[in-house]
Design an enzyme around this catalytic site. Structure first.
Site, short mmCIF file in Angstrom:
data_model
loop_
_atom_site.label_atom_id
_atom_site.label_comp_id
_atom_site.label_asym_id
_atom_site.label_seq_id
_atom_site.Cartn_x
_atom_site.Cartn_y
_atom_site.Cartn_z
N GLU A 51 0.86 -1.19 0.00
CA GLU A 51 0.00 0.00 0.00
C GLU A 51 0.89 1.24 0.00
O GLU A 51 1.84 1.33 0.77
CB GLU A 51 -0.92 -0.04 1.22
N ASN A 86 5.59 1.76 -3.12
CA ASN A 86 5.01 1.87 -4.46
C ASN A 86 5.23 0.56 -5.20
O ASN A 86 6.33 0.28 -5.67
CB ASN A 86 5.68 3.04 -5.19
N ALA A 87 4.17 -0.23 -5.30
CA ALA A 87 4.29 -1.55 -5.93
C ALA A 87 4.67 -1.43 -7.40
O ALA A 87 5.26 -2.36 -7.97
CB ALA A 87 2.97 -2.30 -5.78
N ASP A 109 -6.98 2.05 -8.55
CA ASP A 109 -7.34 3.41 -8.96
C ASP A 109 -7.56 3.44 -10.46
O ASP A 109 -6.71 2.99 -11.22
CB ASP A 109 -6.24 4.39 -8.55
N GLU A 185 -12.70 -3.34 1.31
CA GLU A 185 -13.52 -2.20 1.73
C GLU A 185 -14.16 -1.52 0.51
O GLU A 185 -15.33 -1.12 0.55
CB GLU A 185 -12.67 -1.18 2.50
N GLU A 186 -13.41 -1.44 -0.57
CA GLU A 186 -13.94 -0.84 -1.79
C GLU A 186 -15.06 -1.71 -2.34
O GLU A 186 -16.11 -1.21 -2.78
CB GLU A 186 -12.80 -0.71 -2.81
N1 SAM Z 1 -7.79 -2.95 -2.80
C1 SAM Z 1 -8.43 -2.11 -1.85
C2 SAM Z 1 -9.92 -2.35 -1.84
O1 SAM Z 1 -10.43 -3.01 -2.74
O2 SAM Z 1 -10.59 -1.88 -0.90
C3 SAM Z 1 -8.14 -0.64 -2.10
C4 SAM Z 1 -8.65 -0.06 -3.37
S1 SAM Z 1 -8.26 1.67 -3.55
C5 SAM Z 1 -9.34 2.26 -4.73
C6 SAM Z 1 -6.68 1.58 -4.39
C7 SAM Z 1 -5.54 1.47 -3.41
O3 SAM Z 1 -4.32 1.28 -4.10
C8 SAM Z 1 -5.38 2.73 -2.59
O4 SAM Z 1 -5.34 2.40 -1.22
C9 SAM Z 1 -4.04 3.31 -3.05
O5 SAM Z 1 -3.37 4.04 -2.06
C10 SAM Z 1 -3.31 2.06 -3.49
N2 SAM Z 1 -2.26 2.28 -4.49
C11 SAM Z 1 -2.35 3.03 -5.60
N3 SAM Z 1 -1.21 2.99 -6.31
C12 SAM Z 1 -0.38 2.17 -5.61
C13 SAM Z 1 0.95 1.73 -5.83
N4 SAM Z 1 1.64 2.13 -6.90
N5 SAM Z 1 1.51 0.90 -4.94
C14 SAM Z 1 0.81 0.49 -3.85
N6 SAM Z 1 -0.45 0.88 -3.59
C15 SAM Z 1 -1.04 1.70 -4.46
#
Ligand code: SAM
Length: 209
Positions: A51, A86-87, A109, A185-186
């Site tokens: 995350e 940052n994955a 996202d 959660e999403e």
């Molecule tokens: N997977 C979770 C869910 O379904 O509830 C979260 C979905 S949320 C819309 C997208 C998540 O991806 C966010 O918490 C964001 O901070 C994280 N995120 C976005 N780009 C990322 C990256 N490059 N590396 C790690 N996490 C990332």
């Protein structure tokens, strides 16, 4: 990487080595709902959430600490943890070739605007990295409520030579699909708002000769 800090229950004190490696990754894990539901379903796998947001990562860490405390008698929730990072940049720093069995991309996202598409978590280049860390037969799970993003992810995975699309039969019978559908959660938010959920799974093919 000092994995015993994240999974102290899997450290062999006598050798100082981990008894298991991480084999399941939840990329962009958000608030950690998927990790928590996967934990009892896969007690013998180490599961890592990645995350990028600091506060969200702290929240997930606290959640896991509390769960471990609550289930101390049964050693519950020792197999999950979260890493801030940052994955899209650092994934191969954490995993060796063919280390992972499953990777989850849940409600990533959407980056709607055309010029932002390169920021999406599934791109041709990134898929090659995911193929590197996934073992043959390993599975990528994708789910989103955004049809355009779903089509984008399916298109890129279909086009990539190291992945094959799995059919509805797989989706119907796979335990992770069931868990993934409702645990994040999403996903719960989409459920409350009666939105659509689009999911697809892909298998990592063997390297070509
Ligand atoms: N997977 C979770 C869910 O379904 O509830 C979260 C979905 S949320 C819309 C997208 C998540 O991806 C966010 O918490 C964001 O901070 C994280 N995120 C976005 N780009 C990322 C990256 N490059 N590396 C790690 N996490 C990332």
């Amino acid at each position: 990487m000092e994995w015993s800090r994240l999974y102290p229950g899997f450290l062999d004190e006598s050798t100082g080595k981990m008894t298991k490696d991480v084999t399941i990754a939840d990329v962009g894990c958000g608030f950690g709902g998927l990790l928590i539901d996967l934990s009892p379903a896969f007690p013998d796998n180490l599961i890592l959430g990645m995350e990028i947001r600091v506060q969200v990562t702290h929240y997930v860490e606290d959640r896991i600490i509390a769960l471990r405390q609550k289930h101390i008698e049964t050693n519950g929730y020792q197999n999950i943890n979260v890493l801030r990072g940052n994955a899209m940049k650092f994934l191969p720093n954490f995993f060796q070739k063919s280390q992972l069995e499953k990777m989850f991309f849940c409600f990533p996202d959407p980056h709607f605007k055309q010029r932002k598409h390169k920021a999406r978590i599934i791109t041709n280049t990134l898929l090659s990295e995911y193929a590197y860390v996934l073992k043959e037969g390993g599975i990528i799970y994708t789910i989103t409520d955004v049809k355009d993003l779903h089509d984008w992810m399916v298109k890129h995975l279909d086009e990539h030579p190291l992945f094959e699309r799995l059919d509805e039969e797989f989706e119907k019978n796979d335990e992770c699909v069931k868990i993934m559908y409702n645990s994040t959660e999403e996903g719960k938010k989409v459920e409350r708002n009666k939105g659509d959920k689009f999911l697809k799974c892909f298998r990592r093919l063997p390297d070509p000769k």
